[in-house]
Design a protein around this motif. Structure first.
Motif, PDB file in Angstrom:
ATOM      1  N   ARG A  99     114.245   3.322  17.323  1.00  0.00           N
ATOM      2  CA  ARG A  99     115.560   3.131  17.561  1.00  0.00           C
ATOM      3  C   ARG A  99     115.922   3.305  19.133  1.00  0.00           C
ATOM      4  O   ARG A  99     116.891   2.549  19.850  1.00  0.00           O
ATOM      5  CB  ARG A  99     116.469   4.175  16.719  1.00  0.00           C
ATOM      6  N   MET A 100     115.382   4.437  19.656  1.00  0.00           N
ATOM      7  CA  MET A 100     115.735   4.561  21.041  1.00  0.00           C
ATOM      8  C   MET A 100     115.256   3.266  21.937  1.00  0.00           C
ATOM      9  O   MET A 100     116.018   3.049  22.669  1.00  0.00           O
ATOM     10  CB  MET A 100     115.100   5.855  21.571  1.00  0.00           C
ATOM     11  N   LEU A 101     114.022   3.015  22.152  1.00  0.00           N
ATOM     12  CA  LEU A 101     113.707   1.844  22.945  1.00  0.00           C
ATOM     13  C   LEU A 101     114.331   0.402  22.352  1.00  0.00           C
ATOM     14  O   LEU A 101     114.311  -0.125  23.363  1.00  0.00           O
ATOM     15  CB  LEU A 101     112.023   1.683  22.709  1.00  0.00           C
ATOM     16  N   ARG A 102     114.635   0.268  21.267  1.00  0.00           N
ATOM     17  CA  ARG A 102     115.526  -0.987  21.040  1.00  0.00           C
ATOM     18  C   ARG A 102     116.800  -1.089  21.857  1.00  0.00           C
ATOM     19  O   ARG A 102     117.104  -2.169  22.152  1.00  0.00           O
ATOM     20  CB  ARG A 102     116.002  -1.082  19.506  1.00  0.00           C
ATOM     21  N   LEU A 103     117.192  -0.048  22.427  1.00  0.00           N
ATOM     22  CA  LEU A 103     118.328   0.073  23.266  1.00  0.00           C
ATOM     23  C   LEU A 103     118.203  -0.762  24.563  1.00  0.00           C
ATOM     24  O   LEU A 103     119.120  -1.279  25.487  1.00  0.00           O
ATOM     25  CB  LEU A 103     118.922   1.278  23.530  1.00  0.00           C
TER      26      LEU A 103
END
Length: 295
Positions: free
Chosen positions: A140-144
């Motif tokens: 979820r973090m890296l999708r940002l």
């Protein structure tokens, strides 16, 4: 967990052969071969997750190895020597990291019951098995990175989730102690800040112990438990790493570098430098410069 890992690899595919900022606060990536001298450094407190390949970190006499099945946590600033390795398939080393910030941890700790943290930390760095829940939080973090307009609103929540998942695991005690001002780890961290700020000056253990409200014997014991180094060994490694930067990046001569970092004898400096880095300072600097030119 393989599909989560593959998504993380795709998301991080744009990393360069050096530390790459992602645009997300405190989150960075690195890919490929990293120059040897850059892997011998004082590392910031961090959570490091390898996506491809493997890495070893040596602090004092302790060496820890980790790969995509594990993650590494360092809770204080430590002078360490790292080595990265590509995957057996030949794919380059790839990793993501989250720099730890006590100001972010403290509000999270206030929302959690203390029993969730387990016992007090007895070391400042360790490796643990990665969990599906932690992987999901990293996804979820890296999708940002591909939704930059969402970073301000969502990154703080995902950072809290990553920290929460780590708090639930074997590293929980370390993370708690970072944000607990009266813990031994937090006191050692304050002492480390003073050593690094004035590393070229003589180190007086009793005075430093007094600054963090500990006896000299207790301070020495806790410092070595957290860092795997005595305070004097810590200072020596900081001095030698700083001298290496002066030799390589600024082209300083051996005597100048020795005196600049606090040595009174260039001979003693050369002897201790060779013991740490495997060769005399002048030869080591020339070897590194040749490798940089050839890269």
């Amino acid at each position: 967990m393989e599909h989560r890992l593959n998504e993380l690899r795709r998301l991080a595919a744009g990393a360069a052969n050096r530390r790459t900022e992602t645009g997300i606060p405190r989150v960075a990536m690195v890919q490929g071969a990293i120059p040897e001298h850059q892997l011998a450094a004082v590392y910031d407190p961090m959570i490091n997750l390898i996506l491809t390949g493997s890495k070893s970190m040596t602090v004092g006499a302790r060496t820890l190895h980790y790969d995509p099945a594990t993650y590494f946590v360092m809770s204080v600033e430590l002078p360490a020597v790292g080595q990265v390795h590509p995957a057996a398939s030949g794919e380059p080393y790839l990793a993501v990291s989250l720099t730890l910030d006590a100001a972010v941890l403290a509000p999270l700790l206030a929302d959690l019951p203390e029993p969730a943290f387990g016992r007090r930390a007895d070391s400042g760095f360790s490796v643990a098995a990665v969990t599906p829940e932690l992987m999901d939080a990293w996804v979820r973090m890296l999708r940002l990175m591909h939704e930059p307009n969402d970073i301000a609103a969502l990154a703080p929540a995902y950072e809290r989730e990553i920290l929460y998942r780590v708090l639930q695991g074997p590293h929980g005690a370390m993370l708690r102690d970072i944000a607990s001002p009266d813990s031994a780890l937090a006191r050692v961290q304050r002492a480390i800040a003073w050593i690094r700020q004035d590393f070229a000056s003589p180190l007086r253990i009793e005075a430093l112990a007094g600054k963090v409200a500990m006896s000299a014997s207790s301070f020495h014991r806790h410092f070595k438990a957290v860092t795997a180094l005595s305070p004097l060994q810590y200072q020596k490694r900081v001095r030698l790493m700083q001298a290496r930067q002066l030799l390589v990046a600024q082209g300083a001569n051996v005597t100048t570098a020795a005196f600049e970092v606090g040595y009174e004898s260039a001979t003693q400096f050369s002897r201790e430098y060779a013991r740490m880095f495997g060769m005399a300072p002048g030869r080591d600097a020339a070897r590194i410069a040749a490798r940089v030119r050839a890269a």
